[in-house]
Design an enzyme around this catalytic site. Structure first.
Site, PDB file in Angstrom:
ATOM      1  N   GLU A  77       0.839  -1.208   0.000  1.00 16.46           N
ATOM      2  CA  GLU A  77       0.000   0.000   0.000  1.00 16.46           C
ATOM      3  C   GLU A  77       0.871   1.255   0.000  1.00 16.46           C
ATOM      4  O   GLU A  77       0.543   2.238  -0.668  1.00 16.46           O
ATOM      5  CB  GLU A  77      -0.944   0.010   1.205  1.00 16.46           C
TER       6      GLU A  77
ATOM      7  N   TRP B 104       1.556   1.892  -3.382  1.00 20.01           N
ATOM      8  CA  TRP B 104       0.523   2.614  -4.142  1.00 20.01           C
ATOM      9  C   TRP B 104       0.736   4.119  -4.024  1.00 20.01           C
ATOM     10  O   TRP B 104       0.503   4.874  -4.961  1.00 20.01           O
ATOM     11  CB  TRP B 104      -0.880   2.249  -3.637  1.00 20.01           C
TER      12      TRP B 104
ATOM     13  N   TRP C 168     -21.289  13.243 -18.760  1.00 17.75           N
ATOM     14  CA  TRP C 168     -21.699  13.374 -17.360  1.00 17.75           C
ATOM     15  C   TRP C 168     -23.120  13.920 -17.286  1.00 17.75           C
ATOM     16  O   TRP C 168     -23.607  14.550 -18.240  1.00 17.75           O
ATOM     17  CB  TRP C 168     -20.747  14.312 -16.612  1.00 17.75           C
TER      18      TRP C 168
ATOM     19  N   ASN D  28     -10.495   3.375   3.364  1.00 16.08           N
ATOM     20  CA  ASN D  28     -10.220   3.218   1.926  1.00 16.08           C
ATOM     21  C   ASN D  28     -11.335   2.482   1.181  1.00 16.08           C
ATOM     22  O   ASN D  28     -11.725   2.882   0.085  1.00 16.08           O
ATOM     23  CB  ASN D  28      -8.891   2.486   1.743  1.00 16.08           C
TER      24      ASN D  28
ATOM     25  N   TRP E 102     -15.745  13.076 -11.634  1.00 13.11           N
ATOM     26  CA  TRP E 102     -14.852  12.705 -10.528  1.00 13.11           C
ATOM     27  C   TRP E 102     -14.126  13.922  -9.975  1.00 13.11           C
ATOM     28  O   TRP E 102     -13.783  13.974  -8.796  1.00 13.11           O
ATOM     29  CB  TRP E 102     -13.853  11.626 -10.967  1.00 13.11           C
TER      30      TRP E 102
ATOM     31  N   TRP F 178      -9.336   8.761  -7.305  1.00 11.97           N
ATOM     32  CA  TRP F 178     -10.539   9.157  -8.041  1.00 11.97           C
ATOM     33  C   TRP F 178     -10.512   8.654  -9.477  1.00 11.97           C
ATOM     34  O   TRP F 178     -11.511   8.154  -9.991  1.00 11.97           O
ATOM     35  CB  TRP F 178     -10.722  10.682  -7.978  1.00 11.97           C
TER      36      TRP F 178
HETATM   37  C1  LIG Z   1     -11.319   8.117  -4.099  1.00 11.45           C
HETATM   38  C2  LIG Z   1     -10.067   7.977  -3.267  1.00 11.45           C
HETATM   39  C3  LIG Z   1      -9.396   9.103  -2.816  1.00 11.45           C
HETATM   40  C4  LIG Z   1      -8.229   8.973  -2.044  1.00 11.45           C
HETATM   41  N1  LIG Z   1      -7.600  10.115  -1.616  1.00 11.45           N
HETATM   42  C5  LIG Z   1      -6.452  10.007  -0.893  1.00 11.45           C
HETATM   43  C6  LIG Z   1      -5.769  11.170  -0.452  1.00 11.45           C
HETATM   44  O1  LIG Z   1      -6.149  12.312  -0.733  1.00 11.45           O
HETATM   45  N2  LIG Z   1      -4.647  10.994   0.311  1.00 11.45           N
HETATM   46  C7  LIG Z   1      -4.165   9.743   0.629  1.00 11.45           C
HETATM   47  O2  LIG Z   1      -3.149   9.648   1.316  1.00 11.45           O
HETATM   48  N3  LIG Z   1      -4.789   8.641   0.184  1.00 11.45           N
HETATM   49  C8  LIG Z   1      -5.915   8.723  -0.551  1.00 11.45           C
HETATM   50  N4  LIG Z   1      -6.554   7.580  -0.965  1.00 11.45           N
HETATM   51  C9  LIG Z   1      -5.914   6.268  -0.728  1.00 11.45           C
HETATM   52  C10 LIG Z   1      -6.312   5.555   0.571  1.00 11.45           C
HETATM   53  O3  LIG Z   1      -7.703   5.558   0.733  1.00 11.45           O
HETATM   54  C11 LIG Z   1      -5.680   6.176   1.813  1.00 11.45           C
HETATM   55  O4  LIG Z   1      -4.297   6.342   1.628  1.00 11.45           O
HETATM   56  C12 LIG Z   1      -5.890   5.284   3.037  1.00 11.45           C
HETATM   57  O5  LIG Z   1      -7.256   5.087   3.265  1.00 11.45           O
HETATM   58  C13 LIG Z   1      -5.245   5.916   4.227  1.00 11.45           C
HETATM   59  O6  LIG Z   1      -5.492   5.182   5.375  1.00 11.45           O
HETATM   60  P1  LIG Z   1      -4.311   4.481   6.157  1.00 11.45           P
HETATM   61  O7  LIG Z   1      -3.232   5.453   6.399  1.00 11.45           O
HETATM   62  O8  LIG Z   1      -4.908   3.797   7.340  1.00 11.45           O
HETATM   63  O9  LIG Z   1      -3.817   3.423   5.085  1.00 11.45           O
HETATM   64  P2  LIG Z   1      -3.088   2.009   5.183  1.00 11.45           P
HETATM   65  O10 LIG Z   1      -4.022   1.010   4.620  1.00 11.45           O
HETATM   66  O11 LIG Z   1      -2.554   1.759   6.541  1.00 11.45           O
HETATM   67  O12 LIG Z   1      -1.895   2.138   4.136  1.00 11.45           O
HETATM   68  C14 LIG Z   1      -0.597   2.612   4.496  1.00 11.45           C
HETATM   69  C15 LIG Z   1      -0.242   3.831   3.664  1.00 11.45           C
HETATM   70  O13 LIG Z   1      -0.174   3.489   2.297  1.00 11.45           O
HETATM   71  C16 LIG Z   1      -0.663   4.560   1.490  1.00 11.45           C
HETATM   72  N5  LIG Z   1      -1.837   4.089   0.748  1.00 11.45           N
HETATM   73  C17 LIG Z   1      -2.715   3.132   1.113  1.00 11.45           C
HETATM   74  N6  LIG Z   1      -3.630   2.923   0.143  1.00 11.45           N
HETATM   75  C18 LIG Z   1      -3.325   3.773  -0.857  1.00 11.45           C
HETATM   76  C19 LIG Z   1      -3.899   4.044  -2.135  1.00 11.45           C
HETATM   77  N7  LIG Z   1      -4.958   3.359  -2.597  1.00 11.45           N
HETATM   78  N8  LIG Z   1      -3.346   5.004  -2.894  1.00 11.45           N
HETATM   79  C20 LIG Z   1      -2.258   5.690  -2.479  1.00 11.45           C
HETATM   80  N9  LIG Z   1      -1.665   5.473  -1.278  1.00 11.45           N
HETATM   81  C21 LIG Z   1      -2.185   4.532  -0.480  1.00 11.45           C
HETATM   82  C22 LIG Z   1      -1.052   5.683   2.446  1.00 11.45           C
HETATM   83  O14 LIG Z   1       0.016   6.593   2.523  1.00 11.45           O
HETATM   84  C23 LIG Z   1      -1.267   4.945   3.750  1.00 11.45           C
HETATM   85  O15 LIG Z   1      -1.079   5.742   4.887  1.00 11.45           O
HETATM   86  C24 LIG Z   1      -7.724   7.684  -1.738  1.00 11.45           C
HETATM   87  C25 LIG Z   1      -8.409   6.556  -2.197  1.00 11.45           C
HETATM   88  C26 LIG Z   1      -9.572   6.691  -2.941  1.00 11.45           C
HETATM   89  C27 LIG Z   1     -10.285   5.465  -3.424  1.00 11.45           C
END
Ligand SMILES: Cc1cc2nc3c(=O)[nH]c(=O)nc-3n(C[C@H](O)[C@H](O)[C@H](O)COP(=O)(O)OP(=O)(O)OC[C@H]3O[C@@H](n4cnc5c(N)ncnc54)[C@H](O)[C@@H]3O)c2cc1C
Length: 476
Positions: free
Chosen positions: A274, A277, A305, A342, A360, A383
């Protein structure tokens, strides 16, 4: 002699190469935060981010003071402020950590050129990522568009990081006039709506480190199993700390290696992926800088849209009043706490872009204003992925069904009951689709659709069919 340390979104003393480079000069170090006017970026931090920034700057200043330094806070055009500070202190060098959003990159390049022309040594340092966006490329030297291949290449290139710990002492900064107080930046809301944020978060480097330790010593063991269940605190919640650079991904990786040896071994592999990602988001933002506003897949530029009732529907979505429990729970969690799980981010984004056919970009803007972890790279990636127009995107025909998602990932209704308490008394069977419940049951649960809780704003089946028909028009 003085070296200016220009702090932006690297609000930490641990593993901060810009700080290390400034210290290595042997000069006095002046740590500076500059609150730049809106014109420097079309992506000024939203309300929730500003709240976080205030607390994070306060915490950074305290950490600097403990070590004999302090944070100089200034407001104004970044280049002018840096020039003035250099003139006042006789500084010969400026160090900062790199940022990757297109407008900031442009500004930083301009500032670097101007400062160098004025005779200063200027260095930017990689600090926010495991890999600089240009360090990973395909065999044809092109950027990746598919995550699995990108991450394979990253894993192959991974080496054990050697983060440098925060220094115990810092040289005293030069005495200078001017500057403003943190409060004068006006980052906190004037109308206090931030109780939920205060109750949920503890910004700053110290708690970022604490949170990482707690997560790696506990929850990570069940991460791959529980990370999709929004009713359970199964994820790290490190995203806002990472966004503001309160902890570096290199430090996280080194903590992972310290505990588990191989970062790609169970039980940490899913978590580290993650973080991958996040790297992918930055890789894409760097190579495709137009994507915060334009679809990566150009076919979607002409997507049909919806044009009717968009304002009212967008407002209902923002306020968690769509009548679809999983969507409303997510949007209310976001409004209250500045964060959303997420899995639910995907559900609400799919509902907006597919069931409501709202662009979006409108959803991304709302997230930008309300998320404490709002991040141009990750938000754009999330998004565009959900809308089906980005790199490695969910296929457009994949429309998340919020009822099925609720039944699968919130089977005991813990999440929906927390954020939609008016549905609390409904049995699990109908919690995710109250409109399907018999009238007598609704009555005994105290639910009156359209009054105590909204009737669904769209029919999920019909709106799905409409989305698929719209997709047919751009499929080519
Ligand atoms: C529509 C949408 C918008 C989002 N907007 C953001 C945003 O503005 N900022 C943001 O940091 N994340 C965003 N995310 C990704 C993800 O939802 C969050 O990073 C995650 O929920 C953060 O929670 P956590 O720190 O507990 O993640 P964990 O699951 O603990 O993951 C660890 C770290 O990995 C990174 N990460 C995890 N999943 C993703 C992902 N899908 N994409 C990119 N990085 C990821 C984050 O830095 C996160 O802190 C978005 C996802 C979606 C579907």
């Amino acid at each position: 002699m003085t070296a200016i340390l220009w702090l932006r979104r690297d609000l930490r003393l641990d593993d901060n190469p810009a700080l290390q480079a400034a210290l290595a000069t042997g000069a006095a170090v002046l740590p500076v935060y500059i609150h730049a006017p809106d014109e420097e970026s079309p992506w000024e931090p939203g309300g929730a981010s500003r709240w976080w920034l205030h607390a994070s700057l306060r915490s950074l200043d305290a950490a600097l003071r403990e070590r004999g330094s302090r944070l100089h806070i200034a407001r104004g055009d970044s280049l002018n402020v840096l020039k003035q500070l250099a003139a006042e202190t006789g500084a010969t060098q400026v160090h900062w950590s790199r940022l990757y959003d297109p407008s900031t990159r442009e500004r930083d390049t301009r500032i670097k050129q101007a400062l160098r022309a004025a005779g200063l040594r200027c260095e930017s340092h990689g600090s926010a990522l495991l890999f600089e966006p240009w360090e990973i490329s395909t065999a044809e030297h092109q950027p990746y568009r598919v995550f699995s291949a990108f991450w394979r290449a990253c894993v192959k290139a991974l080496t054990e990081p050697r983060p440098v710990a925060a220094p115990d002492r810092l040289p005293p900064p030069p005495e200078i006039d001017g500057g403003v107080s943190l409060d004068a930046l006006g980052l906190l809301p004037r109308i206090p709506w931030d109780d939920g944020l205060k109750a949920t978060w503890n910004p700053g480097e110290f708690s970022a480190r604490e949170r990482t330790e707690e997560f790696l010593d506990g929850q990570v063991a069940d991460y791959s199993e529980l990370r999709d269940q929004p009713g359970i605190p199964g994820t790290s919640r490190l995203a806002p700390h990472l966004h503001f650079g309160e902890i570096s991904p290199r430090r996280i990786l080194s903590m992972v290696i310290e505990r588990f040896g191989d970062p790609t071994a169970k039980p940490v592999e899913a978590f580290v992926r993650e973080v991958g990602w996040r790297e992918f988001g930055y890789h894409l933002l760097y190579h495709f800088p137009q994507t915060p506003t334009e679809p990566l897949n150009r076919q979607f530029a002409d997507f049909p849209w919806a044009s009717a009732e968009v304002e009212a529907q967008l407002r209902a979505w923002q306020r968690g009043q769509t009548g679809i429990p999983m969507v409303d729970a997510g949007m209310r969690e976001l409004w209250h706490s500045g964060w959303m799980h997420n899995r639910v981010r995907m559900v609400v984004a799919s509902f907006l872009t597919k069931n409501l056919l709202i662009p979006w970009q409108d959803g991304a803007r709302w997230f930008w204003d309300t998320l404490v972890d709002a991040d141009l790279a990750s938000n754009t990636l999330g998004w565009q992925w959900t809308a089906g127009c980005g790199a490695d995107a969910a296929p457009y025909f994949r429309v998340f069904n919020p009822v099925r998602q609720g039944e699968r990932f919130d089977p005991d209704g813990r999440y929906v009951r927390r954020w939609c308490p008016e549905l609390r008394e409904l049995p699990d069977k109908y919690l995710h689709q109250p409109w399907a419940a018999p009238e007598t049951l609704l009555r005994s649960a105290g639910v009156k659709l359209g009054e105590s809780y909204p009737a669904p704003m769209v029919d999920l089946g019909k709106s799905r069919a409409r989305a698929l028909a719209a997709y047919e028009q751009v499929k080519g």
